[in-house]
Design a protein around this motif. Structure first.
Motif, PDB file in Angstrom:
ATOM      1  N   ASP A 162      17.127  61.686 -48.267  1.00 38.29           N
ATOM      2  CA  ASP A 162      16.260  61.970 -49.518  1.00 38.29           C
ATOM      3  C   ASP A 162      15.333  63.435 -49.375  1.00 38.29           C
ATOM      4  O   ASP A 162      14.609  63.068 -48.203  1.00 38.29           O
ATOM      5  N   THR A 163      15.427  64.407 -49.733  1.00 35.96           N
ATOM      6  CA  THR A 163      14.634  65.655 -49.559  1.00 35.96           C
ATOM      7  C   THR A 163      13.093  65.497 -49.804  1.00 35.96           C
ATOM      8  O   THR A 163      12.107  66.107 -49.458  1.00 35.96           O
ATOM      9  N   CYS A 164      12.982  64.450 -50.814  1.00 36.03           N
ATOM     10  CA  CYS A 164      11.515  63.919 -51.190  1.00 36.03           C
ATOM     11  C   CYS A 164      10.675  65.103 -51.608  1.00 36.03           C
ATOM     12  O   CYS A 164       9.350  65.204 -51.408  1.00 36.03           O
ATOM     13  N   GLY A 165      11.108  66.142 -52.214  1.00 36.43           N
ATOM     14  CA  GLY A 165      10.512  67.337 -52.942  1.00 36.43           C
ATOM     15  C   GLY A 165      10.055  68.237 -51.789  1.00 36.43           C
ATOM     16  O   GLY A 165       9.711  69.307 -52.165  1.00 36.43           O
ATOM     17  N   ASP A 166      10.448  68.053 -50.535  1.00 36.64           N
ATOM     18  CA  ASP A 166      10.212  69.250 -49.543  1.00 36.64           C
ATOM     19  C   ASP A 166      11.341  68.997 -48.522  1.00 36.64           C
ATOM     20  O   ASP A 166      11.103  68.285 -47.403  1.00 36.64           O
ATOM     21  N   ALA A 167      12.377  69.534 -48.627  1.00 36.85           N
ATOM     22  CA  ALA A 167      13.377  69.393 -47.680  1.00 36.85           C
ATOM     23  C   ALA A 167      13.207  70.107 -46.381  1.00 36.85           C
ATOM     24  O   ALA A 167      13.682  69.428 -45.170  1.00 36.85           O
ATOM     25  N   GLU A 168      12.507  71.099 -46.218  1.00 39.35           N
ATOM     26  CA  GLU A 168      12.032  71.631 -44.937  1.00 39.35           C
ATOM     27  C   GLU A 168      11.227  70.804 -44.110  1.00 39.35           C
ATOM     28  O   GLU A 168      11.571  70.360 -43.006  1.00 39.35           O
ATOM     29  N   ALA A 169      10.331  70.272 -44.761  1.00 40.51           N
ATOM     30  CA  ALA A 169       9.213  69.247 -43.845  1.00 40.51           C
ATOM     31  C   ALA A 169       9.984  67.972 -43.613  1.00 40.51           C
ATOM     32  O   ALA A 169       9.926  67.514 -42.621  1.00 40.51           O
ATOM     33  N   MET A 170      10.899  67.503 -44.614  1.00 40.03           N
ATOM     34  CA  MET A 170      11.748  66.360 -44.274  1.00 40.03           C
ATOM     35  C   MET A 170      12.457  66.525 -42.859  1.00 40.03           C
ATOM     36  O   MET A 170      12.704  65.556 -42.119  1.00 40.03           O
ATOM     37  N   ALA A 171      13.216  67.766 -42.828  1.00 35.14           N
ATOM     38  CA  ALA A 171      14.067  67.922 -41.758  1.00 35.14           C
ATOM     39  C   ALA A 171      13.335  68.143 -40.594  1.00 35.14           C
ATOM     40  O   ALA A 171      13.687  67.539 -39.557  1.00 35.14           O
TER      41      ALA A 171
END
Length: 555
Positions: A162-171
């Motif tokens: 789940d990208t949780c609204g911020d795919a960059e930070a999640m990765a």
């Protein structure tokens, strides 16, 4: 059968449901909940995010409905509310599911062997001026790292996240947490990376994929710096480190690496750099790295990174305790190479230069002695009263060379320079000393975005004056006063900065290691502040002013 099981769960009392769900957490298979996946077990997981419940006036969790992300809500609906009931029964309203806490369910369907539910902290988190970071982004990174640990615990090999609204930070959080320098260990002891893919239910899946890939690139860049720092010193002698960076960065489009040898350094009259290296049998190297993201002349940002591949202290030898960590005294070099590599991979529209002086600081019959005087490339002479204050000696020649040959608009040096900065700031932030207010503001903004913080330190003329009070030469490499060691080191370097040069010195000694201070970094060398540097590059992408042709900062 599945509908029957879920209907049975809905009819169960609170205590019975809590007992049944607790069994789900501590067993790997549950016959009562298993679908047909129990006979053909998948090794794929799914990560779903949810938020802490809001608190009332007394600080207690309100009994609101469970608040999850869009992906969480979609899965919960498909499972007839099972995810919501699971969280409610296991402490959601009791304050037990703070940021980074997880719950794991198994055998939900044929696709996923495990589902990790992870807390993203408060839903209304945002810019935290006290902490100097974007708390919502930090919460996502921490949640991602916790989810990665949970997935490995249940032996998943891949997962949709789940990208949780911020795919960059999640990765970023997921990949940074998984890092381990284990390439020298037996293959059976090495940990393989999870194969992770972004999971998005909104209409902007392409955008989420692009942001995810950017986060992967940023995390890979920081992990590259960590690998260079962790590598044992016998495997990264100056020539070896130079060759490795040459090999790695030459593979990146638009990057050119030039390796300079000892003869070239001598011809350039870099006497200060030569003085540090002369105690070692291993010859020095100097690297020039260029990346032209714009088809224009000139260097936007020049980075100068300290590259001491092992620091014994020289004749002013260090205590033996923890001396093995001096393999990481080339952290400035590692972050310089990693930041330029990452910027090039992201195709940032900026022209970059990296200058990396590389050598060992060793004691021997040929080593520099306390009291020796050397002449730097600038022409200024330096009395070396402490051979363990060597970083500034190699940096001053590299800084002068970068200014003389390339005339960059912005100049940044970064080094694991002083123990004093660790005393002042601990591992909370890199210490920044600068002569340009706008440069500082942009670096601060970049660090708020990345969560890899910086803190401005004083650059008073007093500190430079304490370094120019030398009995034998123009400067001394140590101060004539006690205290303020990080500041006087910056004052020394300031003496090699030309009048109109916009410059920043970053002392990264305090942030170069991580124990448990940053939850999404494991124990060991950190690779900080690689991501902040890349974000800084992004924010100074050039914009031509119609009247003056000057460049301005953009955020």
């Amino acid at each position: 059968m599945r509908a029957l099981v879920l209907t049975t769960v809905r009819r169960m009392g609170g205590k019975s449901l809590r007992r049944l769900l607790t069994q789900r957490y501590h067993q790997s298979r549950y016959d009562g909940f298993a679908s047909s996946a129990s006979t053909r077990q998948s090794s794929k997981g799914v990560v779903l995010g949810f938020y802490e419940p809001a608190s009332d006036d007394k600080g207690k969790s309100r009994q609101d409905a469970v608040h999850g992300t869009a992906s969480f809500a979609k899965f919960d609906q498909q499972l007839d509310g099972l995810l919501t009931r699971t969280l409610t029964a296991t402490g959601y309203h009791g304050g037990k599911l703070k940021r980074g806490k997880t719950r794991t369910l198994h055998n939900l369907d044929d696709t996923y062997s495990s589902a990790v539910l992870v807390s993203l902290g408060p839903a209304k988190a945002g810019l935290n001026h006290q902490e100097n970071w974007d708390e919502s982004r930090e919460n996502v990174r921490i949640a991602a790292s916790a989810a990665a640990v949970a997935l490995r615990t249940v032996e998943c090999v891949e997962a949709d996240v789940d990208t949780c609204g911020d795919a960059e930070a999640m990765a970023e959080g997921a990949l940074l947490k998984q890092y381990a320098y284990d390439e020298l260990k037996d293959k059976k002891k090495r940990k393989s990376l999870l194969k992770l893919s972004p999971l998005s239910v909104n209409n902007d899946k392409r955008s989420d994929r692009e942001r995810w890939e950017r986060g992967v690139c940023l995390a890979d860049g920081q992990n590259y710096a960590r690998t260079l720092m962790e590598t044992p010193s016998n495997l990264k002698l100056p020539r070896m480190l130079a060759e490795r960076i040459l090999e790695d960065l030459s593979k990146v489009d638009g990057v050119k690496v030039t390796v300079r040898d000892e003869k070239w350094v001598a011809e350039k009259a870099m006497g200060s750099f030569l003085a540090v290296s002369q105690g070692s049998v291993e010859p020095l190297r100097l690297l020039e790295i260029t990346f032209n993201g714009e088809d224009k002349e000139g260097v936007d940002v020049a980075l100068v990174g300290k590259g001491i591949t092992f620091d014994t202290g020289g004749i002013s030898i260090k205590p033996s305790a923890n001396m093995d960590l001096m393999r990481g005294d080339m952290g400035g070099a590692a972050c310089t190479a990693a930041a330029i590599k990452t910027a090039a991979q992201l195709k940032l529209p900026v022209n970059l230069l990296g200058v990396i002086p590389i050598c060992e600081n060793m004691p021997s019959g040929s080593a520099t002695r306390p009291g020796d005087v050397v002449r730097s490339m600038s022409g200024k002479t330096i009395q070396i009263d402490n051979t363990d204050a060597e970083g500034r000696l190699i940096l001053c020649d590299a800084l002068w060379y970068a200014q003389e040959e390339f005339k960059p608009k912005y100049l940044i040096d970064l080094a694991t320079l002083t123990g004093a900065i660790r005393v002042a700031l601990g591992s909370s932030a890199a210490g920044c000393f600068t002569n340009d207010q706008k440069m500082w503001e942009t670096m601060l903004e970049a660090s708020v975005h990345t969560g890899d913080r910086v803190w401005r330190m004083p650059l008073f003329r007093q500190f430079a004056e304490q370094m120019t009070s030398s009995h034998l030469a123009d400067l001394n490499n140590i101060s004539n006063r006690t205290g303020g060691g990080a500041c006087t080191a910056a004052g020394f370097l300031w003496e090699f900065i030309k009048k109109d040069q916009k410059w920043m010195h970053m002392d990264i000694a305090g942030v170069s290691e991580n124990k448990d201070e940053v939850p999404y970094l494991g124990k060991g060398f950190s690779g900080r502040p690689t991501r902040t540097l890349v974000e800084f590059f992004k924010r100074i992408s050039r914009i031509s002013d119609s009247s003056t042709g000057s460049k301005t900062f953009t955020s």
